[in-house]
Write a protein that holds these residues in place. Sequence first.
Motif, PDB file in Angstrom:
ATOM      1  N   ASN A 281       0.832  -1.215   0.000  1.00  0.00           N
ATOM      2  CA  ASN A 281       0.000   0.000   0.000  1.00  0.00           C
ATOM      3  C   ASN A 281       0.867   1.267   0.000  1.00  0.00           C
ATOM      4  N   GLU A 282       1.803   1.310  -0.910  1.00  0.00           N
ATOM      5  CA  GLU A 282       2.678   2.481  -1.000  1.00  0.00           C
ATOM      6  C   GLU A 282       1.939   3.732  -1.472  1.00  0.00           C
ATOM      7  N   LYS A 283       0.778   3.552  -2.107  1.00  0.00           N
ATOM      8  CA  LYS A 283      -0.026   4.700  -2.530  1.00  0.00           C
ATOM      9  C   LYS A 283      -0.892   5.239  -1.397  1.00  0.00           C
ATOM     10  N   GLN A 284      -0.816   4.605  -0.224  1.00  0.00           N
ATOM     11  CA  GLN A 284      -1.510   5.055   0.990  1.00  0.00           C
ATOM     12  C   GLN A 284      -3.021   5.165   0.768  1.00  0.00           C
ATOM     13  N   ARG A 285      -3.591   4.115   0.223  1.00  0.00           N
ATOM     14  CA  ARG A 285      -5.038   4.075   0.026  1.00  0.00           C
ATOM     15  C   ARG A 285      -5.740   3.750   1.345  1.00  0.00           C
ATOM     16  N   LYS A 286      -6.759   4.498   1.649  1.00  0.00           N
ATOM     17  CA  LYS A 286      -7.535   4.282   2.875  1.00  0.00           C
ATOM     18  C   LYS A 286      -8.567   3.181   2.666  1.00  0.00           C
ATOM     19  N   VAL A 287      -8.978   2.566   3.769  1.00  0.00           N
ATOM     20  CA  VAL A 287     -10.036   1.558   3.749  1.00  0.00           C
ATOM     21  C   VAL A 287     -11.146   2.049   4.671  1.00  0.00           C
ATOM     22  N   LEU A 288     -12.313   2.342   4.096  1.00  0.00           N
ATOM     23  CA  LEU A 288     -13.430   2.833   4.888  1.00  0.00           C
ATOM     24  C   LEU A 288     -14.073   1.684   5.667  1.00  0.00           C
ATOM     25  N   PRO A 289     -14.819   1.982   6.729  1.00  0.00           N
ATOM     26  CA  PRO A 289     -15.501   0.924   7.481  1.00  0.00           C
ATOM     27  C   PRO A 289     -16.445   0.107   6.589  1.00  0.00           C
ATOM     28  N   ASN A 290     -16.500  -1.188   6.869  1.00  0.00           N
ATOM     29  CA  ASN A 290     -17.354  -2.112   6.109  1.00  0.00           C
ATOM     30  C   ASN A 290     -17.013  -2.115   4.628  1.00  0.00           C
ATOM     31  N   ALA A 291     -15.734  -1.969   4.335  1.00  0.00           N
ATOM     32  CA  ALA A 291     -15.281  -1.963   2.943  1.00  0.00           C
ATOM     33  C   ALA A 291     -14.014  -2.797   2.811  1.00  0.00           C
ATOM     34  N   GLU A 292     -13.736  -3.203   1.570  1.00  0.00           N
ATOM     35  CA  GLU A 292     -12.570  -4.031   1.296  1.00  0.00           C
ATOM     36  C   GLU A 292     -11.448  -3.215   0.666  1.00  0.00           C
ATOM     37  N   TRP A 293     -10.261  -3.754   0.778  1.00  0.00           N
ATOM     38  CA  TRP A 293      -9.065  -3.191   0.144  1.00  0.00           C
ATOM     39  C   TRP A 293      -8.315  -4.340  -0.497  1.00  0.00           C
ATOM     40  N   ARG A 294      -7.896  -4.137  -1.736  1.00  0.00           N
ATOM     41  CA  ARG A 294      -7.177  -5.187  -2.454  1.00  0.00           C
ATOM     42  C   ARG A 294      -5.922  -4.628  -3.108  1.00  0.00           C
ATOM     43  N   GLU A 295      -4.914  -5.479  -3.193  1.00  0.00           N
ATOM     44  CA  GLU A 295      -3.676  -5.094  -3.869  1.00  0.00           C
ATOM     45  C   GLU A 295      -3.012  -6.342  -4.435  1.00  0.00           C
ATOM     46  N   ILE A 296      -2.434  -6.175  -5.625  1.00  0.00           N
ATOM     47  CA  ILE A 296      -1.680  -7.248  -6.270  1.00  0.00           C
ATOM     48  C   ILE A 296      -0.244  -6.773  -6.424  1.00  0.00           C
ATOM     49  N   LEU A 297       0.694  -7.540  -5.878  1.00  0.00           N
ATOM     50  CA  LEU A 297       2.112  -7.207  -5.941  1.00  0.00           C
ATOM     51  C   LEU A 297       2.829  -8.222  -6.830  1.00  0.00           C
ATOM     52  N   GLU A 298       3.496  -7.717  -7.867  1.00  0.00           N
ATOM     53  CA  GLU A 298       4.222  -8.601  -8.780  1.00  0.00           C
ATOM     54  C   GLU A 298       5.630  -8.869  -8.260  1.00  0.00           C
ATOM     55  N   ILE A 299       6.005 -10.136  -8.285  1.00  0.00           N
ATOM     56  CA  ILE A 299       7.331 -10.544  -7.826  1.00  0.00           C
ATOM     57  C   ILE A 299       8.244 -10.664  -9.037  1.00  0.00           C
ATOM     58  N   LYS A 300       9.356  -9.931  -9.000  1.00  0.00           N
ATOM     59  CA  LYS A 300      10.297  -9.933 -10.120  1.00  0.00           C
ATOM     60  C   LYS A 300      11.720 -10.235  -9.627  1.00  0.00           C
ATOM     61  N   ASN A 301      12.570 -10.626 -10.592  1.00  0.00           N
ATOM     62  CA  ASN A 301      14.006 -10.759 -10.346  1.00  0.00           C
ATOM     63  C   ASN A 301      14.319 -11.635  -9.124  1.00  0.00           C
ATOM     64  N   ILE A 302      13.796 -12.846  -9.150  1.00  0.00           N
ATOM     65  CA  ILE A 302      14.085 -13.754  -8.036  1.00  0.00           C
ATOM     66  C   ILE A 302      15.535 -14.241  -8.098  1.00  0.00           C
ATOM     67  N   GLY A 303      16.014 -14.526  -9.289  1.00  0.00           N
ATOM     68  CA  GLY A 303      17.412 -14.927  -9.427  1.00  0.00           C
ATOM     69  C   GLY A 303      17.583 -16.435  -9.439  1.00  0.00           C
ATOM     70  N   VAL A 304      18.484 -16.908 -10.309  1.00  0.00           N
ATOM     71  CA  VAL A 304      18.696 -18.339 -10.475  1.00  0.00           C
ATOM     72  C   VAL A 304      19.226 -18.984  -9.204  1.00  0.00           C
ATOM     73  N   GLU A 305      19.934 -18.206  -8.385  1.00  0.00           N
ATOM     74  CA  GLU A 305      20.488 -18.761  -7.149  1.00  0.00           C
ATOM     75  C   GLU A 305      19.417 -19.086  -6.117  1.00  0.00           C
ATOM     76  N   ASN A 306      18.184 -18.654  -6.379  1.00  0.00           N
ATOM     77  CA  ASN A 306      17.102 -18.891  -5.420  1.00  0.00           C
ATOM     78  C   ASN A 306      16.086 -19.914  -5.924  1.00  0.00           C
ATOM     79  N   ILE A 307      16.490 -20.726  -6.879  1.00  0.00           N
ATOM     80  CA  ILE A 307      15.599 -21.776  -7.368  1.00  0.00           C
ATOM     81  C   ILE A 307      15.213 -22.699  -6.216  1.00  0.00           C
TER      82      ILE A 307
END
Length: 273
Positions: free
Chosen positions: A193-219
Amino acid sequence: MGQLFFFQDVKAFSIFPVRYTLVVDAGKTAVASVQIYNDEDSTIQVNPEVDAFALDPDTGHTLFGQSDSAKSWVKANVSSLTLSPKEKRTVDFTITVPPGSPVQSHYLALFLKQKSGLGQVGLGKRIGSLLFLHVSGEVSEKMLLQDFSFEKKGEKRNVHLQAYNNGSIHLLPSGTLRLSSWWGRQISILGVNEKQRKVLPNAEWREILEIKNIGVENIGKVQVDLHLKYGLTDQIVERTIYFWYMPWWFIVFSVLFVVSVGAGIFLKRSQKL
């Protein structure tokens, strides 16, 4: 979260302030004064309006046209207002909280809408001040984590987060996702939530975070630790999930290796026979 709301590109008038926060006892009255300035070179007429809003759980964008009984608590001191060019006026919105009203937060907007000119057809320009209205009393801060999961689509790897505000006041979640390899090596840290979105009462908040650059050493097996914080009392939610990082080329190589080893063993046994 305070912002201006324009419904056409041309700026006809401006208001101040763009946000109000009021805490009012049940059975008491408060006043929110909104200043309006006519930026045009011609006379305009505006009408006060009261609306309620929610926040889009995916984007945080303001959604007007919501139902809230508190809209009927707000009355403007004028039903219509005429402003000469460059004139500044004040509109008072009186908020009367009924006796016995429960401790609750209401999210309203105090709008001033310009009337269309004679012979013109249109929605008219509308601009408003957000009103965060809290009926005073003991506040409940409670957020429920509904979803914390991993999803792979093609080569994209995403972590899904979803939370529900089960309290009586808006919340601002923040935190981190920490990725580490199966032997404990830190891969990366992602902000939540780096955009600092508020969540009002009786409401939902959703976020999708993409994972990148894991690296071959972490297989192998990857650990994802969620550290989520919210509320004035800094309440903490912590969860852990796992997923397997196996690049396509690694899978192909592994299959070919197993096939080649198997073929070699088969040939050696055939030669012995």
